[in-house]
Design a protein around this motif. Structure first.
Motif, PDB file in Angstrom:
ATOM      1  N   PHE A  41      -1.699   1.840  -8.678  1.00 39.42           N
ATOM      2  CA  PHE A  41      -3.087   1.758  -9.124  1.00 39.42           C
ATOM      3  C   PHE A  41      -3.965   2.407  -8.064  1.00 39.42           C
ATOM      4  N   TYR A  42      -4.911   3.226  -8.543  1.00 40.61           N
ATOM      5  CA  TYR A  42      -5.757   3.976  -7.609  1.00 40.61           C
ATOM      6  C   TYR A  42      -7.230   3.796  -7.939  1.00 40.61           C
ATOM      7  N   HIS A  43      -8.019   3.638  -6.869  1.00 39.35           N
ATOM      8  CA  HIS A  43      -9.485   3.698  -6.952  1.00 39.35           C
ATOM      9  C   HIS A  43      -9.959   4.287  -5.626  1.00 39.35           C
ATOM     10  N   GLU A  44     -10.884   5.205  -5.704  1.00 36.81           N
ATOM     11  CA  GLU A  44     -11.314   5.916  -4.506  1.00 36.81           C
ATOM     12  C   GLU A  44     -11.924   4.988  -3.449  1.00 36.81           C
ATOM     13  N   ASP A  45     -12.408   3.818  -3.856  1.00 32.67           N
ATOM     14  CA  ASP A  45     -13.024   2.880  -2.910  1.00 32.67           C
ATOM     15  C   ASP A  45     -12.148   1.660  -2.636  1.00 32.67           C
ATOM     16  N   PHE A  46     -10.897   1.738  -3.051  1.00 37.18           N
ATOM     17  CA  PHE A  46      -9.955   0.667  -2.770  1.00 37.18           C
ATOM     18  C   PHE A  46      -8.886   1.243  -1.853  1.00 37.18           C
TER      19      PHE A  46
ATOM     20  N   TRP B  47       0.844  -1.186   0.000  1.00 37.70           N
ATOM     21  CA  TRP B  47       0.000   0.000   0.000  1.00 37.70           C
ATOM     22  C   TRP B  47       0.884   1.242   0.000  1.00 37.70           C
ATOM     23  N   SER B  48       0.354   2.333  -0.527  1.00 39.57           N
ATOM     24  CA  SER B  48       1.068   3.613  -0.486  1.00 39.57           C
ATOM     25  C   SER B  48       1.068   4.142   0.943  1.00 39.57           C
ATOM     26  N   ALA B  49       1.833   5.182   1.182  1.00 39.92           N
ATOM     27  CA  ALA B  49       1.925   5.751   2.528  1.00 39.92           C
ATOM     28  C   ALA B  49       0.581   6.258   3.019  1.00 39.92           C
ATOM     29  N   THR B  50      -0.226   6.779   2.118  1.00 44.10           N
ATOM     30  CA  THR B  50      -1.545   7.301   2.499  1.00 44.10           C
ATOM     31  C   THR B  50      -2.605   6.209   2.515  1.00 44.10           C
ATOM     32  N   GLY B  51      -2.324   5.061   1.940  1.00 46.43           N
ATOM     33  CA  GLY B  51      -3.253   3.948   1.958  1.00 46.43           C
ATOM     34  C   GLY B  51      -4.389   4.047   0.966  1.00 46.43           C
ATOM     35  N   ASP B  52      -4.358   5.026   0.058  1.00 47.65           N
ATOM     36  CA  ASP B  52      -5.441   5.173  -0.915  1.00 47.65           C
ATOM     37  C   ASP B  52      -5.086   4.579  -2.280  1.00 47.65           C
ATOM     38  N   SER B  53      -3.937   3.916  -2.390  1.00 49.20           N
ATOM     39  CA  SER B  53      -3.527   3.241  -3.629  1.00 49.20           C
ATOM     40  C   SER B  53      -2.516   2.171  -3.255  1.00 49.20           C
ATOM     41  N   PHE B  54      -2.228   1.281  -4.196  1.00 46.44           N
ATOM     42  CA  PHE B  54      -1.198   0.276  -3.946  1.00 46.44           C
ATOM     43  C   PHE B  54      -0.127   0.381  -5.022  1.00 46.44           C
ATOM     44  N   ILE B  55       1.091   0.011  -4.631  1.00 45.13           N
ATOM     45  CA  ILE B  55       2.258   0.189  -5.487  1.00 45.13           C
ATOM     46  C   ILE B  55       2.881  -1.165  -5.779  1.00 45.13           C
ATOM     47  N   ILE B  56       3.161  -1.420  -7.027  1.00 43.69           N
ATOM     48  CA  ILE B  56       3.892  -2.615  -7.435  1.00 43.69           C
ATOM     49  C   ILE B  56       5.323  -2.167  -7.708  1.00 43.69           C
ATOM     50  N   LYS B  57       6.240  -2.649  -6.905  1.00 42.30           N
ATOM     51  CA  LYS B  57       7.613  -2.179  -6.951  1.00 42.30           C
ATOM     52  C   LYS B  57       8.493  -3.023  -7.875  1.00 42.30           C
ATOM     53  N   ASN B  58       8.166  -4.281  -7.996  1.00 37.43           N
ATOM     54  CA  ASN B  58       8.949  -5.183  -8.846  1.00 37.43           C
ATOM     55  C   ASN B  58       7.979  -5.951  -9.727  1.00 37.43           C
ATOM     56  N   LEU B  59       7.839  -5.510 -10.956  1.00 36.51           N
ATOM     57  CA  LEU B  59       6.848  -6.099 -11.861  1.00 36.51           C
ATOM     58  C   LEU B  59       7.169  -7.559 -12.175  1.00 36.51           C
TER      59      LEU B  59
ATOM     60  N   ARG C 125      -6.649   0.971   2.095  1.00 32.57           N
ATOM     61  CA  ARG C 125      -6.122   0.113   3.157  1.00 32.57           C
ATOM     62  C   ARG C 125      -7.043   0.156   4.391  1.00 32.57           C
ATOM     63  N   ASP C 126      -7.292  -1.003   4.961  1.00 31.11           N
ATOM     64  CA  ASP C 126      -8.119  -1.152   6.167  1.00 31.11           C
ATOM     65  C   ASP C 126      -9.561  -0.711   5.958  1.00 31.11           C
ATOM     66  N   ARG C 127     -10.012  -0.621   4.685  1.00 27.09           N
ATOM     67  CA  ARG C 127     -11.412  -0.260   4.418  1.00 27.09           C
ATOM     68  C   ARG C 127     -12.048  -1.253   3.439  1.00 27.09           C
ATOM     69  N   PRO C 128     -12.130  -2.543   3.836  1.00 29.44           N
ATOM     70  CA  PRO C 128     -12.760  -3.521   2.950  1.00 29.44           C
ATOM     71  C   PRO C 128     -14.255  -3.272   2.789  1.00 29.44           C
ATOM     72  N   ASP C 129     -14.833  -2.471   3.688  1.00 27.49           N
ATOM     73  CA  ASP C 129     -16.257  -2.172   3.587  1.00 27.49           C
ATOM     74  C   ASP C 129     -16.588  -1.319   2.358  1.00 27.49           C
ATOM     75  N   LEU C 130     -15.574  -0.680   1.769  1.00 24.61           N
ATOM     76  CA  LEU C 130     -15.808   0.148   0.583  1.00 24.61           C
ATOM     77  C   LEU C 130     -15.803  -0.666  -0.713  1.00 24.61           C
ATOM     78  N   LEU C 131     -15.317  -1.874  -0.665  1.00 22.54           N
ATOM     79  CA  LEU C 131     -15.168  -2.677  -1.884  1.00 22.54           C
ATOM     80  C   LEU C 131     -16.480  -2.893  -2.631  1.00 22.54           C
ATOM     81  N   PRO C 132     -17.623  -3.106  -1.961  1.00 26.48           N
ATOM     82  CA  PRO C 132     -18.867  -3.315  -2.717  1.00 26.48           C
ATOM     83  C   PRO C 132     -19.258  -2.132  -3.609  1.00 26.48           C
ATOM     84  N   ARG C 133     -18.693  -0.989  -3.364  1.00 25.96           N
ATOM     85  CA  ARG C 133     -19.014   0.174  -4.204  1.00 25.96           C
ATOM     86  C   ARG C 133     -18.347   0.090  -5.577  1.00 25.96           C
ATOM     87  N   ILE C 134     -17.325  -0.725  -5.669  1.00 23.05           N
ATOM     88  CA  ILE C 134     -16.595  -0.819  -6.930  1.00 23.05           C
ATOM     89  C   ILE C 134     -17.374  -1.708  -7.883  1.00 23.05           C
ATOM     90  N   LYS C 135     -17.722  -1.203  -9.021  1.00 22.36           N
ATOM     91  CA  LYS C 135     -18.520  -1.924 -10.011  1.00 22.36           C
ATOM     92  C   LYS C 135     -17.705  -2.139 -11.287  1.00 22.36           C
TER      93      LYS C 135
END
Length: 252
Positions: A87-92, A23-35, A94-104
């Motif tokens: 990769f970023y999505h406003e409802d994806f 996860w990124s430092a802010t937790g609002d995106s995730f980072i792939i460091k080694n593809l 860290r520590d907020r799995p309750d937001l996942l159902p919003r992703i369509k």
């Protein structure tokens, strides 16, 4: 029901080695460091493939945006992080799995529209580049034409002045020479004849042996009196001089 892809992706990022993806430092995106390591060792643990492009395409279907870290100043570029992909999505988050159902997942028509929009953006960008190149080419051609015109105009001005000087030398070397400069207004086609006529008129006015011709009302031709004594002032018809001056020019 939560799509399996989102559930697997969320748990995969939570459990992944942070040297490979995190996860990124802010937790609002995730980072792939080694593809390479992510595709070869992490993806096969959750999906039936090791194709990173397929994984990224699935993220795109769910509205994720791919981000690539680019420093504002090139001097601040870090070779270690230059290949990181986020990769970023406003409802994806860290520590907020309750937001996942919003992703369509986007429907086929929505995905097609999105791809068409991206294609249109690419075409517009290409058209803008083409217009910019055409404008630069047109500016260059206009500059070349302007330069050629100025050179040709200067050459014609020089030829015009040279011709006036030659005519003047044959008529009256002591009279002032009419000057035409490069800064003067462009002359029409008949100005050369007018200038030559003026030079001839000056010569005739300064010549004591030329007098006004007389006309006989009963004759079709005009008669010119014999030249008078040099030094005697005579009245000269200016209109006649203007009309006949060019005819008095000696042949060069």
């Amino acid at each position: 029901q939560l799509p399996m892809f989102l559930s697997k992706t969320y748990h995969m990022i939570n459990r992944c080695d942070e040297e490979i993806a995190a996860w990124s430092a802010t937790g609002d995106s995730f980072i792939i460091k080694n593809l390479e390591s992510f595709a070869s060792t992490i993806l096969p643990q959750y999906f039936k493939h090791s194709n990173f492009s397929s994984f990224a395409r699935q993220l795109n279907f769910y509205g994720f945006r791919k981000l690539k870290a680019e420093p504002i100043c090139l001097a601040d570029a870090d070779d270690k992080t230059s290949n990181y992909v986020s990769f970023y999505h406003e409802d994806f988050q860290r520590d907020r799995p309750d937001l996942l159902p919003r992703i369509k997942r986007a429907t086929k028509s929505e995905q097609q529209t999105k791809e068409e929009n991206e294609s249109l953006r690419a075409e517009i960008s290409q058209i803008r580049d083409t217009i910019s190149n055409m404008q630069a080419e047109n500016d260059r051609k206009i500059s070349d034409l302007t330069q050629n015109f100025n050179q040709r105009f200067a050459s014609l001005q020089g030829e015009h002045q040279s011709l006036l000087n030659t005519v003047h030398q044959h008529l009256d070397p002591n009279a002032p020479i009419p000057i035409t400069g490069i800064n003067s207004a462009p002359f029409p086609g008949g100005e050369l004849m007018q200038s030559l006529s003026q030079v001839a008129g000056m010569h005739l006015r300064n010549s004591p042996s030329i007098v006004r011709p007389t006309y006989s009302p009963t004759e079709d031709t005009q008669t010119m009196p014999a030249p008078q004594i040099a030094g005697v002032k005579h009245s000269i018809d200016s209109n006649y001089v203007a009309q006949q001056g060019i005819n008095k020019l000696p042949r060069l």
